[in-house]
Design a protein around this motif. Structure first.
Motif, short mmCIF file in Angstrom:
data_model
loop_
_atom_site.label_atom_id
_atom_site.label_comp_id
_atom_site.label_asym_id
_atom_site.label_seq_id
_atom_site.Cartn_x
_atom_site.Cartn_y
_atom_site.Cartn_z
N LEU A 14 0.87 -1.17 0.00
CA LEU A 14 0.00 0.00 0.00
C LEU A 14 0.91 1.23 0.00
O LEU A 14 1.88 1.27 0.76
CB LEU A 14 -0.88 0.03 1.26
CG LEU A 14 -1.92 -1.08 1.41
CD1 LEU A 14 -2.45 -1.12 2.84
CD2 LEU A 14 -3.06 -0.89 0.42
N GLN A 17 -0.67 7.29 0.05
CA GLN A 17 -2.00 7.81 -0.26
C GLN A 17 -3.07 6.77 0.09
O GLN A 17 -4.11 7.11 0.66
CB GLN A 17 -2.06 8.18 -1.74
CG GLN A 17 -3.34 8.85 -2.14
CD GLN A 17 -3.35 9.20 -3.63
OE1 GLN A 17 -2.42 8.91 -4.37
NE2 GLN A 17 -4.43 9.85 -4.05
N GLN A 18 -2.82 5.50 -0.23
CA GLN A 18 -3.77 4.44 0.08
C GLN A 18 -3.90 4.25 1.59
O GLN A 18 -5.00 4.06 2.11
CB GLN A 18 -3.34 3.14 -0.59
CG GLN A 18 -3.43 3.19 -2.10
CD GLN A 18 -2.71 2.04 -2.78
OE1 GLN A 18 -1.70 1.53 -2.28
NE2 GLN A 18 -3.24 1.62 -3.93
N LEU A 21 -6.04 6.97 2.96
CA LEU A 21 -7.45 6.70 2.63
C LEU A 21 -8.04 5.68 3.61
O LEU A 21 -9.16 5.86 4.11
CB LEU A 21 -7.57 6.20 1.19
CG LEU A 21 -8.99 5.89 0.72
CD1 LEU A 21 -9.84 7.15 0.72
CD2 LEU A 21 -8.95 5.28 -0.68
N LEU A 113 -13.36 0.82 -0.41
CA LEU A 113 -11.91 0.59 -0.56
C LEU A 113 -11.64 -0.36 -1.72
O LEU A 113 -10.63 -0.22 -2.41
CB LEU A 113 -11.31 0.06 0.75
CG LEU A 113 -11.25 1.07 1.89
CD1 LEU A 113 -10.80 0.40 3.18
CD2 LEU A 113 -10.33 2.24 1.55
N THR A 116 -11.63 1.75 -4.78
CA THR A 116 -10.68 2.84 -4.79
C THR A 116 -9.22 2.38 -4.81
O THR A 116 -8.39 2.97 -5.48
CB THR A 116 -10.90 3.74 -3.55
OG1 THR A 116 -12.28 4.04 -3.44
CG2 THR A 116 -10.11 5.02 -3.65
N ILE A 117 -8.92 1.32 -4.07
CA ILE A 117 -7.53 0.86 -3.95
C ILE A 117 -7.30 -0.36 -4.83
O ILE A 117 -7.93 -1.41 -4.64
CB ILE A 117 -7.17 0.53 -2.48
CG1 ILE A 117 -7.28 1.78 -1.61
CG2 ILE A 117 -5.79 -0.10 -2.38
CD1 ILE A 117 -7.02 1.54 -0.14
N TRP A 120 -6.86 -4.02 -3.27
CA TRP A 120 -7.53 -4.19 -1.97
C TRP A 120 -8.24 -5.55 -1.88
O TRP A 120 -8.19 -6.21 -0.85
CB TRP A 120 -8.52 -3.05 -1.72
CG TRP A 120 -9.22 -3.17 -0.39
CD1 TRP A 120 -10.52 -3.49 -0.18
CD2 TRP A 120 -8.65 -2.98 0.90
NE1 TRP A 120 -10.80 -3.51 1.16
CE2 TRP A 120 -9.67 -3.21 1.86
CE3 TRP A 120 -7.38 -2.64 1.36
CZ2 TRP A 120 -9.46 -3.11 3.22
CZ3 TRP A 120 -7.17 -2.54 2.73
CH2 TRP A 120 -8.19 -2.77 3.64
#
Length: 188
Positions: A14, A17-18, A21, A113, A116-117, A120
């Motif tokens: 990760l 930035q992640q 978040l 998540l 977005t990631i 993930w």
């Protein structure tokens, strides 16, 4: 929060930035001893990471007998995952065996998540696999005698013997509290 991030980093990379978040998507809660994190008959709505304390998975037989199925302690995730993902009612309880402090993700934040990631879902999958593996390896083997089951419990959960009520340990082992007391006296 650092313990959660270190835990997540075991399962994948990760970036900063992640990580930020993720930190924005969690909250910290405290549970008193015997308070429920998840209840049978209700849809599980959160994933927790145990910072402090011990939780247990339990259910009731049709005779009303309480059975402890597993213990979950610090630096572990706690969730009724299949019912959480399917948004279906749980058939078991997840209860604080001691006072607990948890970092929790709501269902909405957990799902966001994934959108977005990148990666993930892979991290989630690895976490869940580890939990399922750990759960399957630490359950008592009922065909063994009670003393052997207790010795294995002490091996699998060395820090729990003095932290959780004996009633929960006896329930987990499938013995009465009186039998557990005799076993403990005999092996000292």
């Amino acid at each position: 929060m650092e313990a959660l991030i270190n835990y997540l980093l075991q399962f994948g990379d990760l970036n900063e930035q992640q990580i930020e978040l993720i930190k924005e998507r969690v909250s910290v809660i405290a549970l008193r001893k015997d308070e429920y994190f998840s209840e049978a008959g209700k849809i599980p709505r959160q994933v927790g990471f145990i910072v402090e304390g011990v939780m247990r998975g339990c259910y009731y037989t049709n005779k009303g007998e309480e059975i402890t199925r597993c213990f979950i302690n610090e630096n572990s995730i706690v969730v009724d995952y299949f019912n959480f993902e399917a948004s279906t009612a749980a058939s078991e309880y997840i209860q604080a065996s001691t006072p607990c402090k948890l970092i929790v993700f709501s269902k909405q934040d957990w799902d966001e998540l994934s959108h977005t990631i990148v990666g993930w879902d892979n991290i989630k999958h690895k976490m869940v696999q580890q939990c399922l593996y750990r759960k399957s390896r630490t359950g008592p083997v009922i065909s063994q005698d009670a003393t052997t089951r207790y010795l294995q419990f002490m091996e699998n959960y060395p820090s729990l013997t003095n932290r959780v009520p004996l009633a929960y340990i006896a329930s987990y082992l499938g013995v009465t509290q009186q039998s557990l007391s005799r076993i403990r006296k005999s092996i000292r």
